[in-house]
Design a protein around this motif. Structure first.
Motif, PDB file in Angstrom:
ATOM      1  N   LEU A 307      -3.520   0.046   3.702  1.00  0.00           N
ATOM      2  CA  LEU A 307      -3.938   0.629   2.586  1.00  0.00           C
ATOM      3  C   LEU A 307      -5.011  -0.248   2.178  1.00  0.00           C
ATOM      4  CD1 LEU A 307      -0.765   1.652   0.605  1.00  0.00           C
ATOM      5  CD2 LEU A 307      -2.123   2.744   2.458  1.00  0.00           C
ATOM      6  N   ASP A 308      -6.217   0.530   1.717  1.00  0.00           N
ATOM      7  CA  ASP A 308      -7.379  -0.267   1.004  1.00  0.00           C
ATOM      8  C   ASP A 308      -7.176  -0.072  -0.665  1.00  0.00           C
ATOM      9  OD1 ASP A 308      -8.540  -1.588   2.939  1.00  0.00           O
ATOM     10  OD2 ASP A 308      -9.965   0.235   3.264  1.00  0.00           O
ATOM     11  N   THR A 309      -7.466  -0.941  -1.407  1.00  0.00           N
ATOM     12  CA  THR A 309      -7.097  -0.623  -2.847  1.00  0.00           C
ATOM     13  C   THR A 309      -8.800  -0.400  -3.378  1.00  0.00           C
ATOM     14  OG1 THR A 309      -7.516  -3.058  -3.412  1.00  0.00           O
ATOM     15  CG2 THR A 309      -5.302  -2.166  -2.903  1.00  0.00           C
ATOM     16  N   PRO A 310      -9.246  -0.023  -4.591  1.00  0.00           N
ATOM     17  CA  PRO A 310     -10.247   0.351  -4.966  1.00  0.00           C
ATOM     18  C   PRO A 310     -11.263  -0.954  -5.096  1.00  0.00           C
ATOM     19  CG  PRO A 310      -8.721   1.536  -6.307  1.00  0.00           C
ATOM     20  CD  PRO A 310      -7.917   0.887  -5.507  1.00  0.00           C
ATOM     21  N   ASN A 311     -10.619  -1.767  -5.458  1.00  0.00           N
ATOM     22  CA  ASN A 311     -11.078  -3.330  -5.596  1.00  0.00           C
ATOM     23  C   ASN A 311     -11.432  -4.161  -4.372  1.00  0.00           C
ATOM     24  OD1 ASN A 311      -8.525  -4.133  -5.556  1.00  0.00           O
ATOM     25  ND2 ASN A 311      -8.881  -5.622  -7.056  1.00  0.00           N
ATOM     26  N   GLY A 312     -11.110  -3.459  -3.254  1.00  0.00           N
ATOM     27  CA  GLY A 312     -11.158  -4.016  -1.818  1.00  0.00           C
ATOM     28  C   GLY A 312     -10.090  -4.685  -1.249  1.00  0.00           C
ATOM     29  N   GLU A 313      -9.013  -5.007  -1.852  1.00  0.00           N
ATOM     30  CA  GLU A 313      -7.924  -5.770  -1.398  1.00  0.00           C
ATOM     31  C   GLU A 313      -7.165  -4.931  -0.286  1.00  0.00           C
ATOM     32  OE1 GLU A 313      -6.597  -8.614  -4.856  1.00  0.00           O
ATOM     33  OE2 GLU A 313      -6.226  -6.574  -5.461  1.00  0.00           O
ATOM     34  N   ARG A 314      -6.329  -5.435   0.521  1.00  0.00           N
ATOM     35  CA  ARG A 314      -5.501  -4.491   1.347  1.00  0.00           C
ATOM     36  C   ARG A 314      -4.095  -4.948   1.217  1.00  0.00           C
ATOM     37  NH1 ARG A 314      -8.684  -3.491   5.848  1.00  0.00           N
ATOM     38  NH2 ARG A 314      -6.918  -2.251   6.489  1.00  0.00           N
ATOM     39  N   ILE A 315      -3.404  -3.864   1.412  1.00  0.00           N
ATOM     40  CA  ILE A 315      -2.028  -3.730   1.505  1.00  0.00           C
ATOM     41  C   ILE A 315      -1.399  -3.168   2.550  1.00  0.00           C
ATOM     42  CG2 ILE A 315       0.057  -2.592   0.076  1.00  0.00           C
ATOM     43  CD1 ILE A 315      -1.710  -2.352  -2.189  1.00  0.00           C
ATOM     44  N   ILE A 316      -0.382  -3.979   3.209  1.00  0.00           N
ATOM     45  CA  ILE A 316       0.346  -3.251   4.195  1.00  0.00           C
ATOM     46  C   ILE A 316       1.938  -2.663   3.725  1.00  0.00           C
ATOM     47  CG2 ILE A 316       1.444  -3.886   6.535  1.00  0.00           C
ATOM     48  CD1 ILE A 316      -0.477  -6.020   6.958  1.00  0.00           C
ATOM     49  N   VAL A 317       2.136  -1.575   4.231  1.00  0.00           N
ATOM     50  CA  VAL A 317       3.470  -1.135   3.817  1.00  0.00           C
ATOM     51  C   VAL A 317       4.371  -0.873   5.089  1.00  0.00           C
ATOM     52  CG1 VAL A 317       4.763   0.829   2.353  1.00  0.00           C
ATOM     53  CG2 VAL A 317       2.399   0.189   1.922  1.00  0.00           C
ATOM     54  N   GLU A 318       5.624  -1.116   5.088  1.00  0.00           N
ATOM     55  CA  GLU A 318       6.478  -0.793   6.176  1.00  0.00           C
ATOM     56  C   GLU A 318       7.131   0.702   5.735  1.00  0.00           C
ATOM     57  OE1 GLU A 318      10.824  -2.339   7.384  1.00  0.00           O
ATOM     58  OE2 GLU A 318       9.154  -4.017   7.753  1.00  0.00           O
ATOM     59  N   GLU A 319       7.068   1.399   6.753  1.00  0.00           N
ATOM     60  CA  GLU A 319       7.649   2.741   6.584  1.00  0.00           C
ATOM     61  C   GLU A 319       8.766   3.075   7.589  1.00  0.00           C
ATOM     62  OE1 GLU A 319       4.729   6.197   4.794  1.00  0.00           O
ATOM     63  OE2 GLU A 319       3.708   5.043   6.348  1.00  0.00           O
ATOM     64  N   ARG A 320       9.697   3.716   6.889  1.00  0.00           N
ATOM     65  CA  ARG A 320      10.815   4.070   8.008  1.00  0.00           C
ATOM     66  C   ARG A 320      10.966   5.568   7.666  1.00  0.00           C
ATOM     67  NH1 ARG A 320      13.229  -0.173  10.743  1.00  0.00           N
ATOM     68  NH2 ARG A 320      12.486  -2.191   9.888  1.00  0.00           N
ATOM     69  N   GLY A 321      12.074   6.099   8.375  1.00  0.00           N
ATOM     70  CA  GLY A 321      12.430   7.587   8.173  1.00  0.00           C
ATOM     71  C   GLY A 321      11.314   8.679   8.824  1.00  0.00           C
ATOM     72  N   ASP A 322      11.465   9.831   8.677  1.00  0.00           N
ATOM     73  CA  ASP A 322      10.807  10.787   9.372  1.00  0.00           C
ATOM     74  C   ASP A 322       9.597  11.040   8.738  1.00  0.00           C
ATOM     75  OD1 ASP A 322      12.877  11.195  11.058  1.00  0.00           O
ATOM     76  OD2 ASP A 322      13.964  12.641   9.842  1.00  0.00           O
ATOM     77  N   GLU A 323       9.289  11.134   7.295  1.00  0.00           N
ATOM     78  CA  GLU A 323       8.214  11.559   6.604  1.00  0.00           C
ATOM     79  C   GLU A 323       7.410  10.051   6.523  1.00  0.00           C
ATOM     80  OE1 GLU A 323       6.698  13.745   2.781  1.00  0.00           O
ATOM     81  OE2 GLU A 323       8.628  13.634   3.034  1.00  0.00           O
ATOM     82  N   ARG A 324       6.160  10.151   6.938  1.00  0.00           N
ATOM     83  CA  ARG A 324       5.327   8.862   6.929  1.00  0.00           C
ATOM     84  C   ARG A 324       4.011   9.410   6.579  1.00  0.00           C
ATOM     85  NH1 ARG A 324       7.712   5.335  12.042  1.00  0.00           N
ATOM     86  NH2 ARG A 324       9.966   5.582  11.702  1.00  0.00           N
ATOM     87  N   ALA A 325       3.086   8.537   5.844  1.00  0.00           N
ATOM     88  CA  ALA A 325       1.632   9.022   5.841  1.00  0.00           C
ATOM     89  C   ALA A 325       0.849   8.595   6.942  1.00  0.00           C
ATOM     90  CB  ALA A 325       1.155   7.734   4.623  1.00  0.00           C
ATOM     91  N   SER A 326      -0.199   9.346   6.927  1.00  0.00           N
ATOM     92  CA  SER A 326      -1.148   9.359   8.310  1.00  0.00           C
ATOM     93  C   SER A 326      -2.291   8.827   7.755  1.00  0.00           C
ATOM     94  CB  SER A 326      -1.130  10.919   8.704  1.00  0.00           C
ATOM     95  OG  SER A 326      -0.023  11.281   9.103  1.00  0.00           O
ATOM     96  N   GLU A 327      -3.255   8.415   8.666  1.00  0.00           N
ATOM     97  CA  GLU A 327      -4.587   7.936   8.293  1.00  0.00           C
ATOM     98  C   GLU A 327      -5.223   8.844   7.597  1.00  0.00           C
ATOM     99  OE1 GLU A 327      -6.532   6.857  12.123  1.00  0.00           O
ATOM    100  OE2 GLU A 327      -4.979   5.663  12.651  1.00  0.00           O
ATOM    101  N   GLY A 328      -6.215   8.433   6.494  1.00  0.00           N
ATOM    102  CA  GLY A 328      -6.868   9.152   5.840  1.00  0.00           C
ATOM    103  C   GLY A 328      -6.109   9.968   4.299  1.00  0.00           C
TER     104      GLY A 328
END
Length: 352
Positions: A307-328
């Motif tokens: 993920l990109d934050t509004p102030n330019g920092e980066r975040i990584i999220v570990e996702e499991r399960g069937d419903e996951r976010a997509s690019e964009g």
């Protein structure tokens, strides 16, 4: 078998000091891992224990013996290197027993020790082969077997798996863990791979710039790091760090666009801090918030969302399960207050 004690150990090359007064106690039968980035001094420290590097100042004991200035052959240690260093013209059996042969050990005793080591390492069917006929993992087992037959008090491993591919690294990691449980020897292991450190160690020593940052059990370092460096080095993917400022009620985090409650005794309002949160402790709300999903690494049972934050920092999220976010996707992230860690922005020390 026996333990290892370092007291104010210092190493200098001319005017350059690379090891800065290391104090460390490694217990009898313990599996201790030195971990840290390249250039942190972990291999130099291991070679000092082996006697391959002279200790400039301080003392080093193996058991009750002061070995600070002893020759390597007198220290009762055996070292397994990153390179296998096997004699190509000798069979596995000859490679494993060569050191004993050079020391004048009777042939019957050599054969017995080689047989015992090959039983432990499951090398019985390879004893008559030469190194060229072995896989990388089998060659590394032979190198370990050569160390075992010497009957050392302490085993030293200098990044022994770095030349292997990913599948063989996992296999050999399991083999080394099994070996330690079976023979109960004191083992000191150097790696830059924190996954190896977490899975193998009874005790991890985190090094940076020739100094110890923290010593502890793997989960202790993961759950209770003393500073930002240890928090970022232990854990995969690495901990997320976001700039923040202490305000009434918690930490204001511009990257998240809100004030975050934390379970820590915070300094005065207005103090600059760093908020740390591990990828596996974040939860994603799809279609909310102001964070943009730039990349999703789908690995099957788990995905890593960048993920990109509004102030330019980066975040990584570990996702499991069937419903996951997509690019964009536009997303928000939440986490429990007890999962957040706070670090002083200037000293990087943990604020508890």
């Amino acid at each position: 078998m026996t333990g290892v004690t370092l007291q104010k150990a210092i190493k200098r090359y001319g005017d350059v000091q690379v090891i800065h007064g290391i104090d460390l106690q490694i217990e009898d039968g313990e599996f201790c891992v030195f971990v840290g980035p390249s250039g942190c001094g972990k291999s130099t420290l291991l070679r000092m224990i082996a006697g391959l590097e002279e200790t400039t100042e301080g003392q080093m004991h193996i058991g009750t013996r002061d070995v600070t200035h002893m020759d390597p052959s007198e220290r009762g240690v055996a070292m397994v290197f990153q390179t296998y260093a096997l004699y190509p013209h000798m069979t596995v059996k000859e490679n494993m027993g060569f050191g004993l042969k050079m020391n004048g050990v009777p042939k019957a005793e050599i054969d017995a020790k080689v047989k015992a080591a090959s039983d432990v390492l499951k090398l019985d069917s390879y004893l008559d082969r030469k190194p060229a006929a072995l896989s990388g993992g089998q060659r590394q087992r032979v190198a370990i077997g050569r160390a075992i037959v010497r009957g050392p008090e302490v085993f030293l491993f200098d990044e022994p798996l770095s030349n292997l591919d990913a599948e063989l690294r996992v296999e050999m990691r399991v083999e080394i863990a099994r070996l330690h449980k079976e023979i109960g020897a004191t083992m000191i292991y150097v790696t830059h791979d924190q996954v190896e450190a977490m899975t193998l160690a009874d005790k991890i020593v985190v090094l940076r710039l020739g100094k110890i940052e923290q010593v502890g059990a793997p989960l202790e370092l993961y759950r209770n790091p003393d500073n930002k460096f240890v928090a970022g080095f232990i854990g995969s993917p690495a901990m997320n760090f976001l700039q923040g400022t202490v305000v009434e009620g918690g930490v204001e985090v511009p990257g998240l666009g809100r004030t975050v409650a934390v379970e820590a005794t915070l300094p005065a309002a207005g103090t600059a801090v760093t908020l740390g949160i591990r990828p596996e402790h974040l939860e994603v709300q799809i279609g909310q918030g102001a964070l943009k999903a730039e990349l999703s690494e789908a690995l099957g049972g788990v995905s890593y969302l960048h993920l990109d934050t509004p102030n330019g920092e980066r975040i990584i999220v570990e996702e499991r399960g069937d419903e996951r976010a997509s690019e964009g996707d536009t997303v928000d992230v939440t986490f429990e207050a007890r999962r957040a860690m706070v670090f002083d922005a200037s000293t990087e020390a943990r604020i508890r």
